[in-house]
Design an enzyme around this catalytic site. Structure first.
Site, PDB file in Angstrom:
ATOM      1  CG  ASP A  84      -7.826  -4.445   2.543  1.00  0.00           C
ATOM      2  OD1 ASP A  84      -8.944  -4.283   3.059  1.00  0.00           O
ATOM      3  OD2 ASP A  84      -7.513  -3.971   1.431  1.00  0.00           O
ATOM      4  CE1 TYR A  88      -2.937  -3.106   1.152  1.00  0.00           C
ATOM      5  CE2 TYR A  88      -4.419  -1.245   0.979  1.00  0.00           C
ATOM      6  CZ  TYR A  88      -4.209  -2.597   1.030  1.00  0.00           C
ATOM      7  OH  TYR A  88      -5.276  -3.449   0.964  1.00  0.00           O
TER       8      TYR A  88
END
Ligand code: NAP
Length: 439
Positions: free
Chosen positions: A329, A162
């Site tokens: 996530d 990310y």
């Protein structure tokens, strides 16, 4: 002089401060809020009245949150002008007042705009994404025993894939990167690849693990599990696990026992897995009575793929789960689905002190302004916020009232469509029912 250009703190509130490393919460703390885009227009007011009612009821009017309106997303553009999705005022307010809450935000379309959520986390260094997942009785679930799930996920929030270090296939930049990888580092990456980099640092990993273990100690949790894919990605995910065990054994020795240590002490006798073996703790505590197995927190690790089946088959063997960004996530949504979906899943982004509490779902634009959707996720994020402030009585009151409201089968459309004999209420109607059910 005010630090703000276009917002101002409420006159009747006081700042939360940090004293001796601890948050000091006044009775009327200033708390900035971001309404959010799309259904934020519906779920924020519903959440605000529930939070206010619980605080009023729990403390007999002695405490009251002084809400400070701040802007982000579409509302920010209306207030600050074109292109200003994340004003400095908003960042400054969160820095200054330490605790804040937000609705969902649209990721602006078009080149050059990063997700506002990712920007907020990175700019404010909110390195832990914390997501509790528990079951509320009566919520429709695809699992046979959804009540066995009561975990809290600590997801690293600032690095991993990310971190935005990536290059598009076919560009001059990616050619340079591939050339370096192949010709300088001696690897063999296909020339027509896109490339993303996965940095995982000692700093990022250890600060997350520290937070997760401190949380487990403070809340009397039984175990902390490092979820990783270190069998394949040795120097990133594997290192995360190793650094995790370093923090556990070097900084929290008196509070924890690793699964391997527990195993060494107990397996010789009968091979029963140490977690389920009765009396294992008593043996380790030099003959002291077994007591609560939570006396020492078991620190263990699991490979990410196995973790997905474990939460389905043995959810009750997991408690605090600590993991890098991408795993976190995935597992957050998978776990939430098991207890009835994202509409009820709260979340928080936490740094050393700052806590930014948020709904975990998006802006669901097709429902915006219809007073229809489930405000449960944002309300439960508000509960996390109250607990973070140690206003736990108010937090508990909301949780119990949500449970009571669902038990009476008074629910919003999303749960209604899955429940037999339920009564459908609007978003604001649901908030009012919750307030009525507060005791
Ligand atoms: P979404 O907004 O989460 O909505 C997807 C579906 O989830 C909705 O159509 C609805 O399902 C259900 N849902 C979401 N929130 C609900 C609620 N409060 N109550 C009941 N049902 C709810 O996901 P998306 O459509 O993929 O994303 C829309 C925008 O949100 C995008 O711009 C995205 O970038 C942004 N986003 C923001 C955040 C954040 O701010 N934290 C997180 C994720 C996405 P049904 O249609 O089945 O009723």
């Amino acid at each position: 002089m005010s630090n703000f250009e276009k917002v101002s703190p409420p006159a009747n509130g006081q700042r939360i401060t940090i004293e001796n490393g601890e948050l000091k919460i006044p009775d009327n703390p200033i708390i900035p809020f971001i309404r959010g885009d799309g259904i934020g227009i519906d779920i924020w007011p519903a959440t605000q009245i529930v939070l206010d009612a619980a605080v009023e009821k729990a403390y007999g009017g002695k405490r009251k949150i002084a809400w400070m309106k701040t802007y982000c997303g579409d509302e920010a553009v209306e207030h600050y002008g074109e292109g200003v999705y994340l004003p400095e005022d908003t960042l400054n307010a969160i820095r200054e007042y330490i605790i804040a809450i937000k609705g969902p935000l649209t990721t602006p379309v078009g080149g050059g705009h990063r997700s506002l959520n990712v920007s907020l986390r990175q700019i404010l260094d909110l390195y832990a994404c914390v997501r509790p997942v528990r079951y509320f009785k009566g919520v429709p679930s695809p699992a046979i025993h959804p009540e066995r799930m009561d975990i809290i996920i600590f997801r690293e929030n600032t690095e991993d894939v990310y971190s935005g270090v990536e290059w598009q296939q076919g560009t001059e930049e990616v050619k340079k990167v591939i050339d370096f990888i192949n010709n300088v580092m001696g690897k063999n990456v296909r020339l027509d690849s896109g490339i993303g980099i996965k940095p995982i640092s000692i700093t990022g990993s250890k600060q997350l693990v520290r937070k997760a273990i401190k949380y487990a100690i403070a809340e009397g949790r039984k175990s902390v599990t490092f979820m990783h894919k270190g069998n394949i990605m040795k120097y990133t995910e594997g290192a995360f696990k190793d650094w995790g065990f370093e923090v556990a054994t070097q900084e929290f020795r008196d509070y924890i026992i690793t699964e391997a240590e527990l195993w060494d002490e107990t397996r010789a006798e009968d091979g029963v897995t140490p977690i389920t073996k009765p009396g294992a703790f008593a043996q380790l505590r030099n003959g002291k009575p077994a007591g609560d197995p939570g006396e020492r927190i078991i620190v263990k690790d699991r490979i990410a793929d196995s973790m997905f089946q474990q939460i389905q088959t043995r959810a009750d063997e997991y408690d605090v789960v600590c993991t890098p960004n991408l795993n976190g996530d995935f597992i957050s949504d998978a776990a939430a689905a098991q207890v009835g979906g994202l509409g009820m899943a709260p979340g928080a982004n936490i740094g050393d002190y700052i806590g930014l509490f948020e709904a975990t779902h998006g802006t669901a634009p097709k429902y915006a302004g219809q007073d229809k959707v489930n405000p449960g996720s944002l309300m439960l994020s508000g509960v996390m916020m109250l607990n973070y402030m140690e206003w736990r009585e108010a937090g508990k009151m909301i949780e119990d009232a949500i449970e009571a409201t669902i038990a009476k089968k008074t629910v919003t459309y999303d749960l209604h469509r899955q429940m037999e004999g339920a009564t459908k209420v609007s978003c604001s109607g649901y908030a009012n029912e919750i307030i009525k059910n507060m005791q």
